[in-house]
Design an enzyme around this catalytic site. Structure first.
Site, mmCIF file in Angstrom:
data_model
loop_
_atom_site.group_PDB
_atom_site.id
_atom_site.type_symbol
_atom_site.label_atom_id
_atom_site.label_comp_id
_atom_site.label_asym_id
_atom_site.label_seq_id
_atom_site.Cartn_x
_atom_site.Cartn_y
_atom_site.Cartn_z
ATOM 1 N N CYS A 185 0.882 -1.081 -0.113
ATOM 2 C CA CYS A 185 -0.089 -0.071 0.153
ATOM 3 C C CYS A 185 0.856 1.125 0.185
ATOM 4 O O CYS A 185 1.943 1.323 0.539
ATOM 5 C CB CYS A 185 -0.909 0.020 1.312
ATOM 6 N N ARG A 207 2.642 1.236 -5.837
ATOM 7 C CA ARG A 207 2.577 0.300 -4.842
ATOM 8 C C ARG A 207 1.509 -0.618 -4.492
ATOM 9 O O ARG A 207 1.732 -1.765 -4.134
ATOM 10 C CB ARG A 207 2.797 1.296 -3.431
ATOM 11 N N TRP A 232 -3.308 -2.418 -1.769
ATOM 12 C CA TRP A 232 -2.915 -3.592 -2.482
ATOM 13 C C TRP A 232 -3.517 -4.602 -1.199
ATOM 14 O O TRP A 232 -3.067 -4.848 -0.238
ATOM 15 C CB TRP A 232 -1.378 -3.836 -2.493
ATOM 16 N N ASN A 275 -0.101 0.570 6.054
ATOM 17 C CA ASN A 275 0.220 -0.413 5.318
ATOM 18 C C ASN A 275 0.821 -1.459 6.365
ATOM 19 O O ASN A 275 1.749 -1.328 7.286
ATOM 20 C CB ASN A 275 1.322 0.223 4.403
ATOM 21 N N GLY A 276 0.576 -2.812 6.151
ATOM 22 C CA GLY A 276 1.114 -3.996 6.993
ATOM 23 C C GLY A 276 0.199 -4.850 7.150
ATOM 24 O O GLY A 276 -1.056 -4.820 6.675
ATOM 25 N N GLU A 325 15.101 -15.336 -15.087
ATOM 26 C CA GLU A 325 14.613 -13.855 -15.253
ATOM 27 C C GLU A 325 13.909 -13.611 -16.460
ATOM 28 O O GLU A 325 12.756 -12.776 -16.330
ATOM 29 C CB GLU A 325 15.872 -13.024 -15.145
ATOM 30 N N LYS A 366 10.198 -12.193 -16.150
ATOM 31 C CA LYS A 366 9.611 -10.809 -16.847
ATOM 32 C C LYS A 366 8.473 -11.060 -18.161
ATOM 33 O O LYS A 366 7.520 -10.458 -17.762
ATOM 34 C CB LYS A 366 10.776 -10.167 -17.630
ATOM 35 N N GLU A 394 5.179 -12.113 -15.726
ATOM 36 C CA GLU A 394 4.535 -11.039 -14.807
ATOM 37 C C GLU A 394 3.853 -9.950 -15.788
ATOM 38 O O GLU A 394 2.887 -9.583 -15.240
ATOM 39 C CB GLU A 394 5.439 -10.706 -13.783
ATOM 40 N N HIS A 422 14.719 -34.047 -18.466
ATOM 41 C CA HIS A 422 14.412 -35.088 -17.196
ATOM 42 C C HIS A 422 12.990 -34.349 -16.748
ATOM 43 O O HIS A 422 12.762 -34.689 -15.525
ATOM 44 C CB HIS A 422 15.509 -34.190 -16.385
ATOM 45 N N LYS A 442 4.845 -3.173 -6.248
ATOM 46 C CA LYS A 442 6.130 -3.065 -6.295
ATOM 47 C C LYS A 442 7.110 -3.313 -5.148
ATOM 48 O O LYS A 442 8.072 -4.117 -5.226
ATOM 49 C CB LYS A 442 6.540 -1.506 -6.694
HETATM 50 C C1 F6R Z 1 9.872 -8.812 -10.591
HETATM 51 C C2 F6R Z 1 10.277 -8.100 -9.452
HETATM 52 C C3 F6R Z 1 10.181 -8.736 -8.137
HETATM 53 C C4 F6R Z 1 11.140 -8.118 -6.865
HETATM 54 C C5 F6R Z 1 11.009 -8.834 -5.779
HETATM 55 C C6 F6R Z 1 11.838 -8.161 -4.607
HETATM 56 O O1 F6R Z 1 9.952 -8.134 -11.767
HETATM 57 O O2 F6R Z 1 10.462 -6.789 -9.405
HETATM 58 O O3 F6R Z 1 10.301 -10.147 -8.075
HETATM 59 O O4 F6R Z 1 12.512 -8.422 -7.683
HETATM 60 O O5 F6R Z 1 9.796 -8.640 -5.392
HETATM 61 O O6 F6R Z 1 12.002 -6.890 -4.570
HETATM 62 P P1 F6R Z 1 12.916 -6.084 -3.979
HETATM 63 O O7 F6R Z 1 14.056 -6.356 -4.607
HETATM 64 O O8 F6R Z 1 12.495 -4.709 -3.597
HETATM 65 O O9 F6R Z 1 13.624 -6.867 -2.606
#
Ligand code: F6R
Length: 604
Positions: free
Chosen positions: A2, A27, A71, A97-98, A477, A481, A484, A500, A599
């Site tokens: 949030c 966020r 969120w 937030n929490g 990765e 990408k 998501e 396998h 985020k």
């Molecule tokens: C994916 C992404 C997330 C973050 C993860 C950790 O694109 O951004 O998987 O990498 O939530 O976030 P941080 O780096 O802020 O701890």
């Protein structure tokens, strides 16, 4: 998660708060709300984008207020569950937030005292408790309420009967004070404030602040006033804007030649042929000469896996990489190994929990993060900053490449401390590092070609990514990408693993992206491509610009400029990012705000 903003000052609070909420909606963005004291406390909430909320709020002249983007954690996405939550007498409002872990018990106790709840949120119990404890001083009511709360929180509270004050408090969720002239702010993170001030005070665990438009007071849990220092943020408003790009993600991908330079700046000297961290972590790094343990989540975890290949190759020391939320189940803690937590935001709960656990077990800890003053920088024994500027797109891009650069510099520094790297080797790495921004720019210039290939996979149900060695975490990765932001099912595999099990899922309609570099695994990856082609799928190879063989094996080839195999991971990443971006864009997906994601994940 949030986003939180509180404002008191000389401007119309409504306009400031809406402006700040728009900067925070990365966020969390399922619903939003605002509370303003304009003679009386008035609260407005809407489901969906901030613009929906903005349209519903009438003109108001109040100069104090709070705002929230949600969120959802407790309770469905609805107007009632959006914040602010208010007390039964409608005089006190709180944004949060929490997660309040004991909210069910508290709710039952309050219901037994005839309190009626109107939402399913855990936050509403805070508003009810505040009314219970209010005796004419709102900060006293907050202190009393927090004593009963278990869990994590960053809250901002305001009270109609004390219309000049905002109260903020935090535990395990970030909260900062923005200091202005004749106006002050409380926010969950920096981009919200950048338009108004670059002076911030970070609240520490358990602290509570009381702000008015021209005063800031911070107290610890024992109510003792503490003196706090102001930090100046060097990010500017432009960094947090799209600058003509259709999405933040694309802008941030294109930022990478600059952010790579930023990560190198002040750390790499070509003339002296040295690596130095201005953050003074040299002594700390000497704890990492025997073994290293990396903890992180998501994309940062994949940066850790890339780092493992780099550090093991350069320093010849073992590196264990662990998903932060799994670290607590790890039974052995080696006190002599350096624990590195990688976290772009510096606020990811699982990573912070692992960091605390490592520190409590006596390990020396280092944080690699993008946010100065973030909780990670406060917990760890030392930190190094990626210096990438704010990353707004939910999918991490520029911070991932900078995390890898910092891991490489860390490896080079440890190798120099151990004296295991020939000076020629170090010099060669430095020269290759300096080439990286140009190499990434070459990839960005080729964005249209990547878009052409993206058309080949935009309608697929499933896409596989494969690679060996350092290219294996890049495959993970690349798949993350793609999944998501485009919602296509995607998986990354070590190229040798397909046979396998995963081969069972492979059909002619499953495109495979194969990362092929000129290293000892080259022929084996070609053989893996042969095995895939025999089953019908199209193969898109990501290969060195001088590789003349690959065209005979793959259906499409995307090229990256030659560099050492270790450093090729950066331009390869840029290709993977653009591929995911173009696929998502062709599918009209909400790229900067993928469904169900936020985020910064500040709940465990
Ligand atoms: C994916 C992404 C997330 C973050 C993860 C950790 O694109 O951004 O998987 O990498 O939530 O976030 P941080 O780096 O802020 O701890």
């Amino acid at each position: 998660m949030c986003g939180i903003i509180g404002y008191t000052g000389f401007r119309e609070a409504k306009n400031v708060i809406i402006e700040c909420l728009k900067k925070l909606d990365y966020r969390g963005y399922d619903s939003a709300g605002i509370g303003i004291i304009d003679d009386k406390l008035q609260v407005f909430k809407e489901v969906g984008e901030i613009t929906h909320l903005e349209k519903e709020i009438p003109a108001m002249s109040g100069d104090i207020g709070i705002g929230h983007t949600r969120w959802a954690t407790h309770g469905k996405v609805s107007k009632e569950n959006a914040h602010p939550q208010i007390s039964p007498n409608k005089k006190i409002a709180v944004i949060h937030n929490g997660i309040i872990e004991n909210f069910k018990k508290l709710k039952e106790e309050l219901e037994n005292k005839e309190h009626t709840f109107t939402s399913q949120t855990d936050t509403e119990v805070i508003a009810h408790l505040l009314e219970e404890y209010y005796e004419g001083n709102i900060e006293e009511a907050v202190f009393a309420t927090l004593k009963h709360i278990q869990g994590s929180y960053a809250i901002v509270v305001m009270c109609e009967d004390e219309p000049e004050k905002l109260i903020g408090a935090r535990k395990e969720s970030p909260l900062i004070i923005g200091v202005g002239d004749n106006e002050n702010f409380i926010a969950s993170d920096i981009p919200a404030l950048l338009k108004y001030t670059n002076r911030v005070i970070y609240l520490d665990e358990g602290e509570l602040c009381v702000i008015t438009k021209n005063s800031v007071h911070v107290f610890d849990e024992t109510k003792k006033e503490v003196t706090k220092k102001e930090d100046i943020i060097t990010w500017n408003v432009k960094d947090a804007e799209k600058s003509g790009f259709p999405h933040f993600m694309l802008k941030e991908i294109f930022d990478q030649p600059d952010t790579i330079n930023q990560a190198l700046r002040g750390r790499v000297s070509e003339i002296k042929q040295t690596i130095d961290f201005p953050e003074n972590v040299e002594k700390l790094l000497s704890n990492g000469t025997d073994s290293i343990h990396i903890v992180a989540c998501g994309t940062s975890y994949y940066a850790g896996l890339v780092g493992k290949y780099i550090i093991e190759q350069i320093c010849k020391i073992p590196v264990i990489v662990e998903i932060a939320s799994e670290y607590r189940f790890f039974s052995t803690r080696n006190k002599s190994s350096l624990v590195i937590a990688i976290t772009q935001s510096g606020e990811t709960s699982d990573t912070l929990a692992a960091l605390r656990e490592a520190k409590n077990s006596g390990c020396k800890t280092l944080a690699i993060t993008n946010v100065i003053g973030s909780t990670a920088t406060r917990i760890a024994n030392g930190y190094i900053l990626t210096q990438s500027g704010p990353e707004i797109g939910v999918a991490a891009t520029k911070t991932f490449t900078s995390q890898i650069i910092l891991l490489l510099l860390t490896a080079l520094k440890i190798a120099s401390i151990k004296n295991t790297l020939g000076s020629n080797d170090l010099y060669n790495y430095i020269l290759q590092l300096k080439e990286l921004p140009r190499h990434v720019r070459q990839i960005l210039d080729n964005s249209d070609e990547i878009k052409r290939i993206a058309k080949q996979i935009k309608d697929s149900e499933s896409v596989f990514f494969i690679g060996r060695g350092i290219n294996y975490p890049l495959s993970l990765e690349g798949a993350l990408k793609l999944k998501e932001i485009s919602y296509i099912h995607a998986e990354g595999f070590a190229a040798g693993e397909l046979k396998h099990g995963p081969f069972a899922l492979l059909t002619k309609d499953t495109p495979v992206v194969a990362i092929v570099t000129n290293d000892p695994t080259y022929n084996k990856v070609l053989a893996n491509i042969g095995e895939i082609k025999a089953r019908g799928p199209q193969v898109i190879a990501i290969a060195d610009e001088h590789d003349t063989e690959i065209e005979k094996h793959a259906d499409f080839v995307l090229r990256f400029p030659s560099n050492s195999t270790l450093l090729s991971c950066i331009p390869i990443t840029a290709i993977l990012q653009l591929l995911a971006y173009h696929v998502a864009s062709l599918r009209n997906c909400p790229i900067d705000k993928p469904r169900n994601l936020a985020k910064s994940v500040t709940v465990e």
